[in-house]
Design a protein around this motif. Structure first.
Motif, short mmCIF file in Angstrom:
data_model
loop_
_atom_site.label_atom_id
_atom_site.label_comp_id
_atom_site.label_asym_id
_atom_site.label_seq_id
_atom_site.Cartn_x
_atom_site.Cartn_y
_atom_site.Cartn_z
N ARG A 1 52.50 32.96 38.39
CA ARG A 1 53.51 33.79 37.73
C ARG A 1 53.24 33.90 36.22
N LEU A 2 52.71 32.84 35.59
CA LEU A 2 52.58 32.81 34.13
C LEU A 2 51.20 33.23 33.61
N LEU A 3 50.18 33.19 34.43
CA LEU A 3 48.83 33.51 33.95
C LEU A 3 48.69 34.92 33.38
N PRO A 4 49.37 35.94 33.91
CA PRO A 4 49.26 37.26 33.27
C PRO A 4 49.79 37.29 31.84
N HIS A 5 50.56 36.32 31.42
CA HIS A 5 51.11 36.28 30.06
C HIS A 5 50.25 35.47 29.10
N THR A 6 49.10 35.01 29.54
CA THR A 6 48.17 34.25 28.70
C THR A 6 47.04 35.16 28.25
N PRO A 7 46.24 34.74 27.28
CA PRO A 7 45.06 35.55 26.90
C PRO A 7 43.90 35.42 27.88
N LEU A 8 44.06 34.65 28.94
CA LEU A 8 42.98 34.51 29.92
C LEU A 8 42.76 35.84 30.63
N LEU A 9 41.50 36.11 30.93
CA LEU A 9 41.13 37.39 31.54
C LEU A 9 40.84 37.21 33.03
N PRO A 10 41.39 38.11 33.89
CA PRO A 10 41.01 38.05 35.31
C PRO A 10 39.52 38.32 35.43
N THR A 11 38.86 37.56 36.25
CA THR A 11 37.41 37.61 36.34
C THR A 11 36.99 37.69 37.81
N VAL A 12 35.93 38.45 38.05
CA VAL A 12 35.35 38.54 39.40
C VAL A 12 33.98 37.89 39.35
N ILE A 13 33.82 36.83 40.13
CA ILE A 13 32.55 36.11 40.22
C ILE A 13 32.16 36.06 41.69
N PRO A 14 30.93 36.47 42.02
CA PRO A 14 30.52 36.44 43.42
C PRO A 14 30.69 35.05 44.03
N HIS A 15 31.21 35.01 45.23
CA HIS A 15 31.42 33.79 46.02
C HIS A 15 32.52 32.89 45.46
N TRP A 16 33.33 33.38 44.52
CA TRP A 16 34.48 32.64 44.01
C TRP A 16 35.73 33.30 44.56
N PRO A 17 36.84 32.59 44.62
CA PRO A 17 38.09 33.22 45.06
C PRO A 17 38.49 34.36 44.11
N PRO A 18 39.28 35.30 44.59
CA PRO A 18 39.63 36.45 43.74
C PRO A 18 40.55 36.11 42.58
N ASN A 19 41.24 35.00 42.61
CA ASN A 19 42.16 34.64 41.54
C ASN A 19 41.48 33.74 40.51
N THR A 20 40.46 34.29 39.86
CA THR A 20 39.68 33.54 38.87
C THR A 20 39.99 34.08 37.48
N TRP A 21 40.10 33.17 36.53
CA TRP A 21 40.45 33.52 35.16
C TRP A 21 39.43 32.92 34.21
N THR A 22 39.16 33.62 33.09
CA THR A 22 38.19 33.16 32.10
C THR A 22 38.81 33.22 30.72
N TYR A 23 38.58 32.20 29.93
CA TYR A 23 39.01 32.21 28.54
C TYR A 23 38.08 33.17 27.79
N PRO A 24 38.62 34.05 26.93
CA PRO A 24 37.78 35.09 26.29
C PRO A 24 36.57 34.54 25.53
N ASP A 25 36.71 33.41 24.84
CA ASP A 25 35.58 32.87 24.09
C ASP A 25 34.46 32.37 25.01
N ALA A 26 34.78 32.10 26.27
CA ALA A 26 33.74 31.64 27.20
C ALA A 26 32.78 32.78 27.54
N LEU A 27 33.22 34.03 27.37
CA LEU A 27 32.35 35.17 27.66
C LEU A 27 31.33 35.40 26.56
N ASN A 28 31.65 35.00 25.35
CA ASN A 28 30.75 35.15 24.21
C ASN A 28 30.56 33.80 23.55
N PRO A 29 29.67 32.98 24.08
CA PRO A 29 29.50 31.64 23.50
C PRO A 29 28.99 31.75 22.08
N PRO A 30 29.27 30.77 21.25
CA PRO A 30 28.79 30.80 19.86
C PRO A 30 27.28 30.70 19.82
#
Length: 137
Positions: free
Chosen positions: A69-98
């Motif tokens: 219920r609360l995840l849509p209100h966070t900055p986490l992004l819904p993510t699609v990863i092959p062979h992972w469940p459909p309800n996967t979330w990623t922190y935005p900074d994890a997509l662009n590592p330093p």
């Protein structure tokens, strides 16, 4: 609130109300439970990088239905990863590592001290008299 004190070599456990020791501005409950859980879900997402809803709920030890219920209100992004469940979330900074840190220069060689120079050749290995007759496989 509890604390410990030592008087004359004896330890005592002291109990008192937090209101008597904490500043007044810390006694407010301005955030709702949902706002607190949303912030905690954001911290969990940052710690895990990419996670399923159940992973995030387990990280906080809360029911999965609350996280769902609360995840849509966070900055986490819904993510699609092959062979992972459909309800996967990623922190935005994890997509662009330093970027990696700059490389250091060459490693300095240790200073040589007089009298501690390495031997020009390795000394022959001496075995204990009982071990001289043993063979290795």
């Amino acid at each position: 609130m509890s604390g410990t004190a030592q008087e004359d070599g004896r330890w005592q456990r002291l109990f008192d109300l937090p209101e008597r020791h904490l500043p007044d501005h810390l006694h407010t409950d301005t955030l709702t439970d949902d706002a607190c859980l949303t912030t905690l879900l954001t911290h969990a997402g940052r710690a895990l990088g990419t996670a399923t809803t159940s992973d995030l709920a387990d990280y906080l030890r809360i029911p999965t239905r609350h996280a769902t219920r609360l995840l849509p209100h966070t900055p986490l992004l819904p993510t699609v990863i092959p062979h992972w469940p459909p309800n996967t979330w990623t922190y935005p900074d994890a997509l662009n590592p330093p970027p990696p840190p700059p490389r250091a220069g060459p490693v300095p060689r240790p200073l040589r001290q007089p009298g501690l120079e390495p031997a020009p050749h390795a000394a022959p290995l001496r075995l204990h008299p009982r071990l001289r007759g043993l063979q290795t496989r």
